[in-house]
Design a protein around this motif. Structure first.
Motif, short mmCIF file in Angstrom:
data_model
loop_
_atom_site.label_atom_id
_atom_site.label_comp_id
_atom_site.label_asym_id
_atom_site.label_seq_id
_atom_site.Cartn_x
_atom_site.Cartn_y
_atom_site.Cartn_z
N THR A 714 0.86 -1.18 0.00
CA THR A 714 0.00 0.00 0.00
C THR A 714 0.90 1.24 0.00
OG1 THR A 714 -1.78 -1.12 1.20
CG2 THR A 714 -1.76 1.29 1.25
N TYR A 715 0.76 2.09 -1.00
CA TYR A 715 1.66 3.23 -1.11
C TYR A 715 0.95 4.41 -1.76
CZ TYR A 715 2.16 2.11 -6.08
OH TYR A 715 1.91 1.88 -7.42
N ALA A 716 1.38 5.60 -1.39
CA ALA A 716 0.89 6.85 -1.98
C ALA A 716 2.04 7.51 -2.71
CB ALA A 716 0.34 7.77 -0.91
N TYR A 717 1.79 7.96 -3.94
CA TYR A 717 2.86 8.54 -4.77
C TYR A 717 2.71 10.04 -4.97
CZ TYR A 717 -0.58 8.49 -8.54
OH TYR A 717 -1.70 8.71 -9.30
N ALA A 718 1.56 10.62 -4.61
CA ALA A 718 1.33 12.05 -4.79
C ALA A 718 0.26 12.49 -3.80
CB ALA A 718 0.91 12.37 -6.23
N GLY A 719 0.14 13.81 -3.62
CA GLY A 719 -0.90 14.34 -2.76
C GLY A 719 -0.38 15.36 -1.77
N GLY A 720 -1.31 16.07 -1.12
CA GLY A 720 -0.96 17.12 -0.18
C GLY A 720 -1.16 16.71 1.26
N ASP A 721 -1.45 17.68 2.10
CA ASP A 721 -1.54 17.41 3.54
C ASP A 721 -2.80 16.63 3.92
OD1 ASP A 721 0.85 18.67 3.96
OD2 ASP A 721 -0.03 20.55 4.70
N SER A 722 -3.85 16.69 3.10
CA SER A 722 -5.11 16.07 3.51
C SER A 722 -5.66 15.04 2.53
CB SER A 722 -6.17 17.16 3.73
OG SER A 722 -6.41 17.87 2.53
N GLN A 723 -5.04 14.87 1.38
CA GLN A 723 -5.58 13.98 0.35
C GLN A 723 -4.43 13.38 -0.46
OE1 GLN A 723 -8.76 15.86 -1.79
NE2 GLN A 723 -8.55 14.56 -3.60
N TRP A 724 -4.37 12.05 -0.54
CA TRP A 724 -3.27 11.37 -1.23
C TRP A 724 -3.79 10.53 -2.39
CZ3 TRP A 724 0.05 8.99 3.34
CH2 TRP A 724 0.66 10.04 4.04
N TYR A 725 -2.89 10.37 -3.38
CA TYR A 725 -3.15 9.48 -4.51
C TYR A 725 -2.40 8.17 -4.26
CZ TYR A 725 -5.06 13.48 -7.01
OH TYR A 725 -5.82 14.56 -7.39
#
Length: 740
Positions: A714-725
């Motif tokens: 499980t990994y996130a590659y983009a996004g800001g402080d409150s919402q990730w891709y």
């Protein structure tokens, strides 16, 4: 026929004969840590080094998986130099290798093979954004297609996206403004499509099925029509259900070209390439508080049921190349590019701790259209001569282009067309509704011309000087069709570089270079009247390194160190957080290394790694204080720029363990990244494992079983402080490739 390389297509090769001398072997001494994996070395009584025979099995390819240091490329200069001859960091990634590894997207091909690149693409930037050497986004990492720069409109680049039509991908790390104009301070990616074949034939087809409803078909053909005409045509289509709820997607990519050679010295090519892409309508997953991920939320899609993302791109080119003799080459190309894009979605989501619901804010119900048109031409002449008795190559060229961009959106008509709050799971996403009225917001037209000069002077057989100079003159006409505001900035820039390459023995090169570049604070097509007085950000780089190709190109390695700084950044005004200003400086310093090795017994290893120290040296921005209801100046000095991983690595291992059988596995590591300049929160580092097994039942058929994200990370590659891709979980596919 002239043997002058084709600089436009990048298809020419400069293969040097291997050096097996003792001095060449000693040139790789810094990599002795790998000696246990290399063939044994013995020395006879006369001091002559003898190498054990290295047996290499497998198909002959135009390009190897590794650095490809002896292949002529246009990525580092317009002179058609090889990476060994170029005082810069250049990767040449083979399209055959990319497809063999199951990398179906340009993003996978770049980030899993080239050193130092990470992917930060989202629907908003067209899935065309990368991070390289501490700098991020479509302005700082430029994308080109067959040498044509694709100018971002409103921070968006949507083409190319599929690797089936790619012959190769050429990557330049570090400032590329001297080659491609303002921007590209972090690097440049040039995707070169397959070309007509004049002396061979290519017919191939591919069928793919996989998890999550994946289905794909592709076909291609190329070859001579007669003595003067040749063609190429490739098309690929795919669709699937996607890994998240309502994640269906479909796309089509195509490329075709007709080549005419009226004489042996003159070549004319007409080509048309494009794509229709409808990616998954996924805008990420909200976080539950400060950087906290709820795994049950990741597979949910908080967009509306009838959301739309659609990109249509086309590029037509007419090229001519004339090489009347060994000392002169003339090239010219005219091109026409169009891009039409459409978004209609609920894009922003935030967890509300008071209600426990996911809020879809009113302002995030967005409907946008882009109408983008670019027409241009470029020409250059390369001359080979002697200067004071020394061999000299020089290229003089110019670019002229005009691009028009219109943005339409539903503001001020934007508003919720469905529920503005949803439970985190088990919800009805609702529909966008009738708030999809479009109106033109602004129109921008940019007319630009550029002059460039590249030169290589061979002081001796071992020492060369390479220099480049470029002048860009863009004139921008921006008109806000709602407010009547206008802007007409002219943003002239001069970029240049100078470097040296020292080759003490054959195929061992030490190099150093200094370069200066310019970076716009926003896409030229999107500079608002408030930004029209801003100047281009200035950047400079110092880089040094070493490259070597050994044993008939079965062992290649590179090592580089660099320092880059960029001044006049865009930040929120310390006195008014709603206004931006130019301030401060950021920098990065780092080391990059890559290696490609044929180990014998069917084994091959390809690896690269990057270690960065990226920081804000001087950066103050305004931050709104909800308590005082005022904007406070806050220093970000010493912080790491957002979306910049400071550690990156790729490893690919291939083993031909039996006749007609091959196993391969790849590891991609991306270090932690901060989600804003404040460095309050960060996305964790992740490592992805991809694996495949290949069987060739006949000489013309290949059957592949591939698994991506083998460990189901499980990994996130983009996004800001409150919402990730988030990226896809474990997926599998079965592919049949036919060549006939």
């Amino acid at each position: 026929m002239s043997t002058f390389p084709s600089l436009t297509s990048g298809a020419a090769f400069r293969r040097a004969s291997p050096s097996r001398t003792l001095s060449s072997a000693l040139g790789g001494a810094s990599l002795l840590v790998l000696s246990a994996a290399l063939p044994a070395v013995a020395e006879d009584a006369e001091g002559v080094v003898a190498l054990d025979e290295i047996k290499v099995s497998g198909e002959a390819r135009g390009l190897a998986p590794g650095p490809n240091l002896t292949v002529s490329t246009g990525a580092g200069s317009r002179l058609g130099l090889t990476p060994l001859e170029t005082p810069a960091s250049v990767d040449v990634v083979s399209g055959d290798v990319v497809r063999d590894r199951g990398q179906s997207s340009i993003a996978e091909a770049v980030t899993q093979n080239a050193a130092g690149f990470s992917f930060i693409g989202t629907p908003g930037n067209g899935f065309g954004a990368y991070s390289s050497r501490g700098f991020t986004g479509v302005n700082s990492v430029t994308t080109l297609y067959d040498g044509v720069r694709l100018y971002p409109g409103n921070g968006t680049v949507t083409f190319p996206f599929d690797t089936w039509t790619a012959d190769r991908i050429e990557v330049l790390r570090g400032p590329a403004s001297v080659l491609y104009g303002e921007g590209a301070i972090g690097g440049a990616i040039n995707v070169i499509p397959k070309k007509p074949l004049t002396d061979a034939r290519r017919n191939e087809a591919r069928a793919v099925v996989g998890t999550d409803g994946q289905v794909g078909l592709a076909a291609g053909s190329a070859g001579p029509i007669n003595e003067r005409f040749a063609y190429s045509f490739d098309v690929a289509a795919s669709r699937g259900d996607g890994w998240m709820d309502r994640g269906d997607y479909k796309n089509l990519a195509f490329s075709g070209a007709l080549n005419w050679r009226p004489t042996d010295e003159l070549s004319v090519t007409l080509s048309h390439d494009g794509g229709h892409n409808q990616p998954s309508r996924y805008f990420g997953t909200p976080l539950k508080g400060a950087g906290k991920v709820e795994k049950d939320w990741i597979g949910e899609n908080y967009n509306v049921r009838d959301g739309v993302i659609r990109f249509n791109d086309n590029i037509t080119q007419l090229k001519a190349e004339w090489t009347p003799n060994e000392t002169v080459a003339l090239r010219a190309v005219g091109y026409y590019v169009t891009s039409n894009r459409l978004w209609r979605n609920a894009e922003g989501y935030a967890w509300n701790p008071a209600t426990g619901l996911i809020d879809r804010a009113d302002g995030d119900w967005i409907a946008i259209k882009h109408e983008h048109e670019q027409i241009g031409a470029r020409a250059d002449a390369t001359l080979r001569s002697e200067l004071f008795g020394m061999a000299n190559e020089a290229t003089i060229g110019f670019d002229v282009n005009r691009f028009r961009f219109s943005r339409l959106n539903n503001s001020p008509y934007a508003g919720p067309g469905g529920d503005t709050s949803l439970p985190p799971t088990g919800f009805d996403p609702g529909e966008y509704g009738s708030t999809s009225r479009y109106d033109r917001e602004y129109r921008a037209t940019t007319t630009q011309y550029s002059l460039s000069f590249d030169d290589r002077l061979k002081l001796t057989d071992q020492l060369s000087l390479v220099a480049g100079l470029r002048y860009d003159h863009p004139e921008i006409d921006y008109r806000n069709l709602r407010t009547g505001a206008k802007a007409n900035p002219t943003l002239d820039s001069i970029s240049w570089r100078v470097g040296a390459v020292y080759e003490p023995v054959k195929n061992l090169a030490f190099y150093a270079q200094y370069s200066e570049a310019a970076d716009p604070v926003n896409s030229l097509l999107s500079l608002t009247p408030a930004q029209s007085d801003f100047k281009l950000s200035k950047g400079r780089q110092v880089e040094a390194g070493v490259k070597q190709s050994l044993w008939d190109e079965r062992f290649e390695w590179t090592l580089s160190a660099f320092y880059i700084e960029k001044k006049d950044l865009l930040a929120r005004n310390p006195n008014d957080a709603t206004v931006t200003q130019q301030v401060g400086q950021q920098s990065s310093r780092g080391v990059e290394a890559s290696i490609g090795m044929e180990l014998g017994h069917g084994w091959r290893i390809d690896a690269n790694g990057t270690i960065l120290d990226a920081r804000y040296d001087d950066f103050i921005e305004g931050v709104f204080n909800p308590v005082t209801q005022k904007t406070d100046p806050v220093s970000r000095k010493g912080n790491t720029p957002n979306a910049v991983p400071e550690k990156l690595a790729n490893v690919w291992a291939t083993w031909r363990f039996a006749e007609n059988w091959k196993a391969q596995a790849g590891l991609q590591y991306v270090g932690k990244t901060y989600t804003s300049a404040s460095n309050d929160y960060k996305r964790p580092a992740y490592a992805l494992v991809n694996a495949g097994l290949q069987w060739k039942p006949t000489g013309y058929a290949t059957l592949d079983v591939r698994v991506k994200n083998l460990t189901d990370k499980t990994y996130a590659y983009a996004g800001g402080d409150s919402q990730w891709y988030f990226g896809a979980p474990r997926t599998a596919e079965l592919a049949l490739h036919l060549r006939f």
